[in-house]
Design a protein around this motif. Structure first.
Motif, PDB file in Angstrom:
ATOM      1  N   ASP A  75      52.027  56.824  78.646  1.00  0.00           N
ATOM      2  CA  ASP A  75      51.811  56.536  77.230  1.00  0.00           C
ATOM      3  C   ASP A  75      50.440  56.995  76.755  1.00  0.00           C
ATOM      4  O   ASP A  75      50.242  57.292  75.564  1.00  0.00           O
ATOM      5  CB  ASP A  75      51.970  55.028  76.959  1.00  0.00           C
ATOM      6  CG  ASP A  75      53.411  54.560  77.124  1.00  0.00           C
ATOM      7  OD1 ASP A  75      54.313  55.419  77.110  1.00  0.00           O
ATOM      8  OD2 ASP A  75      53.627  53.340  77.267  1.00  0.00           O
ATOM      9  N   ASN A 104      53.961  53.934  83.530  1.00  0.00           N
ATOM     10  CA  ASN A 104      54.264  53.935  82.096  1.00  0.00           C
ATOM     11  C   ASN A 104      52.989  53.864  81.262  1.00  0.00           C
ATOM     12  O   ASN A 104      52.884  54.511  80.204  1.00  0.00           O
ATOM     13  CB  ASN A 104      55.171  52.754  81.748  1.00  0.00           C
ATOM     14  CG  ASN A 104      56.579  52.933  82.274  1.00  0.00           C
ATOM     15  OD1 ASN A 104      57.037  54.054  82.457  1.00  0.00           O
ATOM     16  ND2 ASN A 104      57.278  51.831  82.532  1.00  0.00           N
ATOM     17  N   LYS A 144      55.618  50.954  88.496  1.00  0.00           N
ATOM     18  CA  LYS A 144      56.331  51.352  87.280  1.00  0.00           C
ATOM     19  C   LYS A 144      55.499  51.041  86.045  1.00  0.00           C
ATOM     20  O   LYS A 144      55.402  51.848  85.109  1.00  0.00           O
ATOM     21  CB  LYS A 144      57.677  50.616  87.197  1.00  0.00           C
ATOM     22  CG  LYS A 144      58.703  51.069  88.215  1.00  0.00           C
ATOM     23  CD  LYS A 144      59.983  50.230  88.124  1.00  0.00           C
ATOM     24  CE  LYS A 144      60.974  50.609  89.207  1.00  0.00           C
ATOM     25  NZ  LYS A 144      62.179  49.749  89.185  1.00  0.00           N
ATOM     26  N   ARG A 145      54.873  49.854  86.037  1.00  0.00           N
ATOM     27  CA  ARG A 145      54.057  49.438  84.900  1.00  0.00           C
ATOM     28  C   ARG A 145      52.859  50.374  84.726  1.00  0.00           C
ATOM     29  O   ARG A 145      52.531  50.802  83.620  1.00  0.00           O
ATOM     30  CB  ARG A 145      53.594  47.996  85.108  1.00  0.00           C
ATOM     31  CG  ARG A 145      52.947  47.370  83.881  1.00  0.00           C
ATOM     32  CD  ARG A 145      52.502  45.944  84.165  1.00  0.00           C
ATOM     33  NE  ARG A 145      53.552  45.162  84.804  1.00  0.00           N
ATOM     34  CZ  ARG A 145      53.431  44.557  85.974  1.00  0.00           C
ATOM     35  NH1 ARG A 145      52.286  44.639  86.633  1.00  0.00           N
ATOM     36  NH2 ARG A 145      54.412  43.864  86.472  1.00  0.00           N
TER      37      ARG A 145
END
Length: 251
Positions: A221, A217, A213-214
């Motif tokens: 971004d 993201n 997930k990190r």
């Protein structure tokens, strides 16, 4: 070794811990003091997070015959998981200072000490592992992690982890650790550079959903949609696997 114990060992080595437990229990029903079966039962129980059952079996085995060092370490870590922190620390330190432990065992001891909030002792165990095996990449990676836990400057932690990556450039777990540190330092561009070198090639090695997930993201971004989608797809695969019935995990 009887057939049931042989099957128990085979199931354990294959990662089918529930099956290993069943075979070990069958042996113990006939021979309650079979040390090998007790040890296997204990280790397999710990592997499926049945901590109290694992501790009980290993303690019973230890009353009959001294446990191997690696098993003593797992028992000590289990004590920590069960909230018996002082007992965990004492046993870990006893093994660590025995003069017989190898570098891999010291790294495991370090992980156990960190888990019960003794990061400085963990760092010292890691340092001792480095003396025994200075070219072991995991030594430098864990040193970087423990250095951060101990409050050392970020540049020292980063240097240690980068040295680990230099020794094992394809290790995505080291790179995720460094990227996480860089993200905390608001250095997202550097974090992307660290990860882009091995994603998507090593993405299937990542089994941590939080990490995925990190990473997803981070790439979203940065408008790296392709890599972000690949991370999301891997995350979905893992989520689907964890939702399967338990027996399918052993297929």
């Amino acid at each position: 070794m009887n057939d049931s114990l042989s099957f128990a060992h085979l199931e354990f080595e294959a990662g089918r811990f529930s099956h290993a437990i069943q075979f070990a229990q069958y042996v113990l029903a006939q021979e309650p003091e079979d040390v090998d079966a007790l040890t296997l039962l204990g280790m397999a129980s710990l592997c499926i997070c049945e901590v109290n059952e694992g501790i009980d079996a290993l303690e019973r085995a230890a009353l009959i015959r001294p446990l191997p060092r690696a098993v003593q370490i797992e028992l000590a870590i289990a004590y920590g998981s069960a909230g018996r922190r002082l007992l965990s620390k004492d046993l870990l330190m006893t093994v660590a200072t025995s003069g017989k432990v190898n570098s891999s065992e010291l790294l495991r001891i370090a992980a156990g000490l960190e888990a019960i909030d003794y990061p400085r002792l963990a760092m010292e165990a890691c340092r001792q592992a480095g003396i025994l095996n200075p070219e072991q990449p995991e030594v430098h990676y864990q040193m970087g992690y423990y250095a951060e836990q101990c409050g050392h400057p970020a540049e020292i932690c980063e240097s240690l982890i980068r040295h680990a990556i230099g020794l094992d450039p394809r290790n995505i777990h080291f790179r995720i650790g460094l990227a996480s540190l860089l993200i905390r330092l608001s250095r997202q561009t550097d974090a992307i550079e660290v990860l882009a070198a091995v994603i998507p090639e090593r993405l299937d090695d990542v089994n941590c959903q939080c990490c995925l997930k990190r990473i997803a993201n981070l790439f979203f971004d940065a408008d790296d949609v392709q890599r972000a989608r690949l991370c999301a797809a891997r995350l979905k695969t893992l989520a689907d696997q964890t939702s399967l019935p338990a027996e399918n995990h052993f297929a």
